[in-house]
Design a protein around this motif. Structure first.
Motif, PDB file in Angstrom:
ATOM      1  N   CYS A 133       0.843  -1.195   0.000  1.00  0.00           N
ATOM      2  CA  CYS A 133       0.000   0.000   0.000  1.00  0.00           C
ATOM      3  C   CYS A 133       0.871   1.235   0.000  1.00  0.00           C
ATOM      4  O   CYS A 133       1.835   1.328   0.752  1.00  0.00           O
ATOM      5  N   ASN A 182      -0.248   4.155   0.752  1.00  0.00           N
ATOM      6  CA  ASN A 182      -0.798   5.125   1.711  1.00  0.00           C
ATOM      7  C   ASN A 182      -0.257   4.874   3.112  1.00  0.00           C
ATOM      8  O   ASN A 182       0.357   3.846   3.385  1.00  0.00           O
ATOM      9  N   ASP A 183      -0.563   5.813   3.991  1.00  0.00           N
ATOM     10  CA  ASP A 183      -0.021   5.744   5.338  1.00  0.00           C
ATOM     11  C   ASP A 183      -1.098   6.039   6.390  1.00  0.00           C
ATOM     12  O   ASP A 183      -0.817   6.694   7.407  1.00  0.00           O
ATOM     13  N   CYS A 184      -2.280   5.534   6.169  1.00  0.00           N
ATOM     14  CA  CYS A 184      -3.400   5.745   7.104  1.00  0.00           C
ATOM     15  C   CYS A 184      -2.957   5.372   8.518  1.00  0.00           C
ATOM     16  O   CYS A 184      -2.361   4.310   8.717  1.00  0.00           O
ATOM     17  N   CYS A 234      -4.119   1.796   9.981  1.00  0.00           N
ATOM     18  CA  CYS A 234      -4.076   0.548   9.203  1.00  0.00           C
ATOM     19  C   CYS A 234      -2.713  -0.138   9.280  1.00  0.00           C
ATOM     20  O   CYS A 234      -1.673   0.468   9.029  1.00  0.00           O
ATOM     21  N   LEU A 278      -1.413  -2.110   7.253  1.00  0.00           N
ATOM     22  CA  LEU A 278      -0.740  -2.234   5.958  1.00  0.00           C
ATOM     23  C   LEU A 278      -0.123  -0.913   5.522  1.00  0.00           C
ATOM     24  O   LEU A 278       0.420  -0.813   4.419  1.00  0.00           O
ATOM     25  N   ARG A 279      -0.174   0.086   6.372  1.00  0.00           N
ATOM     26  CA  ARG A 279       0.346   1.412   5.993  1.00  0.00           C
ATOM     27  C   ARG A 279       1.804   1.311   5.559  1.00  0.00           C
ATOM     28  O   ARG A 279       2.573   0.509   6.083  1.00  0.00           O
TER      29      ARG A 279
HETATM   30 FE1  FES Z   1      -3.313   0.994   3.064  1.00  0.00          FE
HETATM   31 FE2  FES Z   1      -4.773   1.986   4.867  1.00  0.00          FE
HETATM   32  S1  FES Z   1      -5.416   0.625   3.326  1.00  0.00           S
HETATM   33  S2  FES Z   1      -2.597   2.156   4.732  1.00  0.00           S
END
Ligand code: FES
Ligand code: 5AD
Length: 346
Positions: free
Chosen positions: A64, A66-68, A71, A73-74
């Motif tokens: 992923c 992104n860096d939510c 989460c 998986l960030r």
């Molecule tokens: Fe990838 Fe949230 S789904 S960091």
């Protein structure tokens, strides 16, 4: 107005003035909650009977960009193990799932640039050709309108993109600046306009969530009228900035779920994995609060532990068939039955 009157009004009008909704969410007894669940069950029975639909979840990439903050998986989580399933592996999951009675495949992953439109469209076209009687649901995060369009034309029917929170200020506390509430909303609008059945949703009890945020979420759902709504408790993941935050409360999650059934009687509501993680009977309780979808995991067991959105996620050691029949038993234990049709909204 008493809470019972509020629940009655909500069922009848499919809406509640914000002030009354606030009062209902802010303070209610266990008895009020039981009354709400009973009304929500009755509405769901009127629309869908006792059917619960199966969606086979294929978690095909843990990469992923992104860096939510919530989460596991960030991108910033260096301890997350990353994997990708290739086209052949994804098709093998579908084959296994089809034999087990699944007629919806949900392809879910992080926002992984490896999966270009061309790669994804080929996979979707393959599934569409082999399984013309199945629904294809995508859950790939934010993409361009052109990308959503291309995947729709390749044969995808549905798209899950939780809005996460309908309060822009709250959105900014859950995500880094690279992600914007405006783009999230743009994505949801594009998906709807292109013709997808759209799912949105949010975590209950996410850090910083207030009653006002929840009221904004409910108002957004009423205005947007999604076909599906994914609701689960927030659960901390040890390698994220929210590691020390408290999990979302089970009771409030169930309460919000049932309110959504009364707002949107025909909505498809999953009893989520997060609900099953926060409590051993969480998914059964979700069904009793009017959820009517379950999403057993179809991912290969070898990768399951690598798709850790939050700590202690359930079903990471079981084979697809085990999850499928485990869920069937759970569904039947609370008086419902599994439906193996595509399960489109009423
Ligand atoms: Fe990838 Fe949230 S789904 S960091
Ligand atoms: N707890 C609960 N749900 C989470 N999700 C992501 N991280 C967490 C967490 N820590 C949910 C998000 C996302 C969906 C795929 O999983 O709402 O949209």
């Amino acid at each position: 107005m008493t809470n019972l009157q509020r629940i009655e009004l909500l069922e009848k009008e499919r809406t509640l003035p914000r002030k009354e909704m606030r009062a209902l969410l802010e303070s209610h007894t266990a008895q009020d909650a039981e009354a709400l669940f009973a009304r929500a069950r009755a509405v769901r029975a009127r629309v869908y009977g006792k059917a619960v639909w199966l969606r086979g979840l294929i978690e095909f990439t843990s990469h992923c960009k992104n860096d939510c903050y919530y989460c596991g998986l960030r991108r910033g989580n260096a301890r997350a193990e990353r994997y990708r399933l290739d086209r052949t592996e994804i098709l093998a999951c579908c084959k296994n799932g089809y034999a087990l009675g699944f007629r919806t495949f949900v392809l879910q992953g992080g926002e992984d640039p490896f999966f270009t439109d061309a790669r994804l469209a080929e996979i979707v076209r393959n599934i569409r050709t082999i399984y013309p009687d199945c629904a294809i649901t995508l859950s790939l995060g934010e993409r361009s309108r052109a990308s959503y369009q291309a995947l729709f034309e390749a044969g995808a029917d549905r798209y899950l993109l939780r809005h996460e929170t309908a309060n822009a200020a709250h959105y900014a506390t859950l995500h880094p600046a690279a992600l914007s509430f405006e783009n999230r909303m743009r994505c949801l609008r594009d998906l709807r306009e292109i013709g997808y059945q759209v799912g949105c949703g949010f975590m209950v009890g996410s850090p910083g969530q207030t009653i006002d945020c929840l009221l904004d979420d409910l108002a957004f759902l009423q205005a947007f009228r999604p076909e599906m709504v994914g609701i689960g408790p927030f659960l901390p993941h040890k390698d994220t900035p929210f590691a020390a935050e408290a999990p979302g409360p089970l009771e409030q999650t169930l309460f919000v779920l049932a309110v959504i059934r009364l707002l949107l009687p025909t909505v498809l509501l999953p009893a989520t994995t997060a609900l099953g993680t926060v409590h051993p009977m969480g998914r059964e309780k979700g069904l009793l609060a009017s959820a009517n979808v379950v999403m057993p995991n179809l991912s290969p067991v070898l990768v399951r532990k690598k798709y850790m959105l939050y700590d202690n996620k359930i079903c990471t050691g079981e084979e697809a068939a085990e999850c499928r029949f485990c869920l069937q038993r759970r569904v039947e234990s609370v008086g419902f039955h599994i439906e193996t049709s595509r399960g489109d909204p009423a």
